[in-house]
Design a protein around this motif. Sequence first.
Motif, PDB file in Angstrom:
ATOM      1  N   SER A 127       0.994  -1.518   0.183  1.00  0.00           N
ATOM      2  CA  SER A 127       0.055  -0.023   0.117  1.00  0.00           C
ATOM      3  C   SER A 127       0.864   1.405  -0.075  1.00  0.00           C
ATOM      4  O   SER A 127       0.298   2.332  -0.480  1.00  0.00           O
ATOM      5  N   GLY A 128       2.010   1.042   0.605  1.00  0.00           N
ATOM      6  CA  GLY A 128       2.896   2.486   0.587  1.00  0.00           C
ATOM      7  C   GLY A 128       2.534   3.292   1.924  1.00  0.00           C
ATOM      8  O   GLY A 128       3.284   4.119   2.256  1.00  0.00           O
ATOM      9  N   ILE A 129       1.794   2.682   2.808  1.00  0.00           N
ATOM     10  CA  ILE A 129       1.185   3.443   4.023  1.00  0.00           C
ATOM     11  C   ILE A 129       1.436   2.557   4.988  1.00  0.00           C
ATOM     12  O   ILE A 129       1.036   1.308   5.146  1.00  0.00           O
ATOM     13  N   GLY A 130       2.180   2.780   6.147  1.00  0.00           N
ATOM     14  CA  GLY A 130       2.319   2.177   7.507  1.00  0.00           C
ATOM     15  C   GLY A 130       1.197   1.851   8.148  1.00  0.00           C
ATOM     16  O   GLY A 130       0.337   2.533   8.185  1.00  0.00           O
ATOM     17  N   ILE A 131       1.325   0.730   8.922  1.00  0.00           N
ATOM     18  CA  ILE A 131      -0.056   0.465   9.783  1.00  0.00           C
ATOM     19  C   ILE A 131      -0.111   1.446  10.752  1.00  0.00           C
ATOM     20  O   ILE A 131      -1.507   1.583  11.094  1.00  0.00           O
ATOM     21  N   PRO A 169      -2.960  -1.937  17.906  1.00  0.00           N
ATOM     22  CA  PRO A 169      -3.117  -3.464  19.142  1.00  0.00           C
ATOM     23  C   PRO A 169      -3.839  -4.237  18.317  1.00  0.00           C
ATOM     24  O   PRO A 169      -3.554  -5.637  18.392  1.00  0.00           O
ATOM     25  N   ILE A 170      -4.774  -4.017  17.419  1.00  0.00           N
ATOM     26  CA  ILE A 170      -5.779  -4.688  16.845  1.00  0.00           C
ATOM     27  C   ILE A 170      -4.890  -5.573  15.955  1.00  0.00           C
ATOM     28  O   ILE A 170      -5.245  -6.938  15.560  1.00  0.00           O
ATOM     29  N   TYR A 171      -4.199  -4.786  15.095  1.00  0.00           N
ATOM     30  CA  TYR A 171      -3.245  -5.697  14.034  1.00  0.00           C
ATOM     31  C   TYR A 171      -2.350  -6.523  14.685  1.00  0.00           C
ATOM     32  O   TYR A 171      -2.143  -7.417  14.177  1.00  0.00           O
ATOM     33  N   ILE A 172      -1.901  -6.092  15.875  1.00  0.00           N
ATOM     34  CA  ILE A 172      -0.871  -7.349  16.523  1.00  0.00           C
ATOM     35  C   ILE A 172      -1.710  -8.374  16.955  1.00  0.00           C
ATOM     36  O   ILE A 172      -1.222  -9.400  16.968  1.00  0.00           O
TER      37      ILE A 172
END
Length: 366
Positions: free
Chosen positions: A34-38, A248-251
């Motif tokens: 995407s080129g955009i960080g989490i 946190p949800i991503y992790i």
Amino acid sequence: MTTHRIFNFSAGPAVLPEEVLVEARDNLLSLGQSGIGILECSHRSKEFEAILAEAETNLRELLGVPSGYRVLFLSGGATMQFSMVPMNLLLPGTVGDYVLTGEWSKKALIEAQRVGETHVAATTEPEQFRRIPRSDELHCSERSAYVHTTSNNTIWGTEWHHEPDAAGRPIVCDMSSDFLSRPVDVARYGLIYAGAQKNAGPAGVTVVIVRDDMLRLDKAAQAKLPIMLNYRTYIENKSMYNTPPVFPIYIVHLVARWLRRFGGLAKMAEHNRAKAQLIYDAIDGVSGFYRGHAARDSRSLMNITFRLPTEALEEQFAKEAKAAGMDGLKGHRSVGGIRASVYNAFPIAGAQALAHFMTDFAARHG
Ligand SMILES: *Cc1c(COP(=O)(O)O)cnc(C)c1O
């Protein structure tokens, strides 16, 4: 680049799987292509929506969550659930039953007392919370809205090894410190909550699993609840009424994937039993030097608590262990002694290292 990492026995926030950390590091700069960080992406982006959806699907799969249950992602920690549970479930004329097995359950009770009528269904406080009550020691109210339990007592190092039996009353369980560490029969619970930072991710997100029929507040009562303290807000907006804790949800999502690759919760429970056994064997093996806090049938597989003959030796133990690459072993301030937390991501090599260190330390000081 490899980074020096030590054995982290911290009770929480706690060790996370290295694979998860490496993947998160890579996605800080660009989530996929995407080129955009989490940390920078919109919670309304299709990338994040996919993460949230997969996190829910994987948690449902891992825990075998039956239909009729919602899986929600909230902020405010497990502590906010101490308030949300009674605010949403304790209807007028009903009673919140609390089983006291440690500091966190006492805090949960205090918050419920602010909201409505409560009753202590059982407590092992007179025995310094050394054990979990037997089913025949639970005395619940006739007008019970729910029976609140704490599956693992992080501070004292005890854990339920039988599902609580509340004679048909709905059970609400704080699973913060053993969530995803073993299989759970979700159908036996009306509501489960867990702050992520012990076993499921970083601080900042709390997972709530609630059966639909637990939410019986009428419209007028709901209208009086602050919007962020109403479970229905999270249900109706798929946990995105406001900006959810994206990172946190991503992790948690990466941890859930990692658990599936590991082979699921039964496999993880075996792994956790093996790790804890090494340390309990070291406690039991050197007669009299180490004293485990928990009664044998209530021993936690997540937090292993023990004392040494003197406080000076406990201090020396923690200090020498740290020098040997093992940190986070000092017990909770309210209990003292030593606490070794060995959550899912804690490696077996660390449990072996501690067991060796314990035997050696006792030989030198016993
Ligand atoms: C850590 C912990 C809590 C408190 O969690 P917060 O997320 O800090 O609010 C509550 N219950 C148990 C069992 C815990 O281990």
